[in-house]
Design an enzyme around this catalytic site. Structure first.
Site, PDB file in Angstrom:
ATOM      1  N   GLU A   1       0.823  -1.204   0.000  1.00  0.00           N
ATOM      2  CA  GLU A   1       0.000   0.000   0.000  1.00  0.00           C
ATOM      3  C   GLU A   1       0.862   1.260   0.000  1.00  0.00           C
ATOM      4  O   GLU A   1       1.839   1.375   0.741  1.00  0.00           O
ATOM      5  CB  GLU A   1      -0.894  -0.006   1.244  1.00  0.00           C
TER       6      GLU A   1
ATOM      7  N   LYS B   1     -10.213   2.155  -1.783  1.00  0.00           N
ATOM      8  CA  LYS B   1     -10.344   1.654  -0.420  1.00  0.00           C
ATOM      9  C   LYS B   1     -11.672   2.094   0.196  1.00  0.00           C
ATOM     10  O   LYS B   1     -12.008   3.289   0.207  1.00  0.00           O
ATOM     11  CB  LYS B   1      -9.168   2.171   0.414  1.00  0.00           C
TER      12      LYS B   1
ATOM     13  N   CYS C   1      -5.663  -2.768   2.848  1.00  0.00           N
ATOM     14  CA  CYS C   1      -5.314  -2.596   4.263  1.00  0.00           C
ATOM     15  C   CYS C   1      -6.493  -2.707   5.221  1.00  0.00           C
ATOM     16  O   CYS C   1      -6.917  -3.812   5.532  1.00  0.00           O
ATOM     17  CB  CYS C   1      -4.564  -1.284   4.456  1.00  0.00           C
TER      18      CYS C   1
END
Length: 298
Positions: free
Chosen positions: A46, A119, A156
């Protein structure tokens, strides 16, 4: 899937500056090494272009963001084409004036950019002030079709949510991927650090088990000091890993150095596991309506 076996590579790296040209070149070197070793699919961690800037809220850091398409996507599209691989990257996306996302971008050989994922779950904790920078994604949980299969790419903080993994699997993802930047507060005790890491590994292995899919995780490594005086900074814990469809650990990187992982994933076995453990057949979808609520108030 087009192949019964797929060689997958993961790059685990430290970042020491915001010099994108240097960081891209360092990543490209490792991606090239993995491609030379036969990997058809490689994933970077990331926000690999820069330091993890979310340790403080600073509007100057919006200058680090990249448009799509832009210099970053041009660079990695060319790399994927040159190496004839599928490449999963991560960038700080400038979608428009005052509108930014934490975005994973997928390149497929000579086809160039074939998909992106923004995300969805955005954390906001001491040292991880991501809500200041990133608007939650609006592309949903949709796998990205590539020449090596349908990739369920998440990012994440998404890795803590079984709903995200399940929806990717329900849309036909062949594998789940998590580019990640997570580490310890150096003020935490060794016992607490161990608990946190075990939870991180366990939850992602559980996504593999619950969905009968391989899970691939790339995390950064090294210490990044906080720009805020008195703050402890983050010791990124590395330990990138690849798990099989029953949660079995196929490979895991170290906690203290840069390194690459390579695993030959048996996709035929994934299909066989789904036949033996038919979780999707037995789901009681008629009883799950409350999952769309924030909380089951009484």
């Amino acid at each position: 899937m087009n192949n019964q076996h797929l060689k997958v590579g993961v790059v685990q790296q430290a970042v020491t500056s915001n010099d994108k040209d240097v960081n891209w070149a360092r990543s490209a070197e490792q991606v090239s090494t993995l491609a030379a070793q036969g990997c058809e699919l490689v994933m970077l961690q990331e926000l690999h272009s820069t330091l993890y800037f979310c340790q403080q809220e600073n509007t100057d850091f919006f200058d680090l963001a990249e448009p799509i398409p832009g210099a970053a996507t041009d660079y990695f599209a060319a790399l994927a084409a040159k190496l004839n691989i599928v490449l999963i990257t991560s960038l700080f996306e400038k979608r428009g004036s005052g509108l930014y996302h934490n975005t994973a971008v997928v390149f497929d050989r000579q086809q160039g950019l074939v998909g992106k994922y923004r995300k969805m779950h955005i954390p906001d904790d001491p040292g991880f002030y991501e809500k200041f920078y990133f608007t939650p994604g609006d592309l949903g949980f949709e796998p990205i079709q590539t020449s090596v299969g349908k990739l369920g790419v998440l990012v994440c903080w998404d890795q803590w949510y079984p709903e995200a993994a399940r929806l990717m699997a329900m849309a036909g993802a062949d594998m789940l991927f998590y580019p990640t930047a997570i580490g310890w507060d150096k003020n935490d005790t060794a016992i607490e650090q161990s608990r946190q890491h075990d939870a991180w590994k366990t939850i992602q292995r559980s996504h593999a088990v619950a969905n009968s899919l391989p899970v691939v995780v790339a995390n950064r490594i090294g210490f990044e000091a906080s720009p805020v005086a008195g703050d402890p900074g983050i010791q990124f814990w590395g330990q990138s890993f690849i798990a099989g469809p029953q949660g079995e650990m196929l490979a895991q990187a170290s906690s203290d150095k840069e390194e690459n992982l390579i695993v030959d994933i048996d996709l035929h076995r994934t299909e066989q596991i789904k036949r033996i453990w038919p979780y999707f057949r037995d789901r009681r979808i008629d009883a799950y309506n409350d999952l769309t609520k924030r909380w089951r108030d009484t």
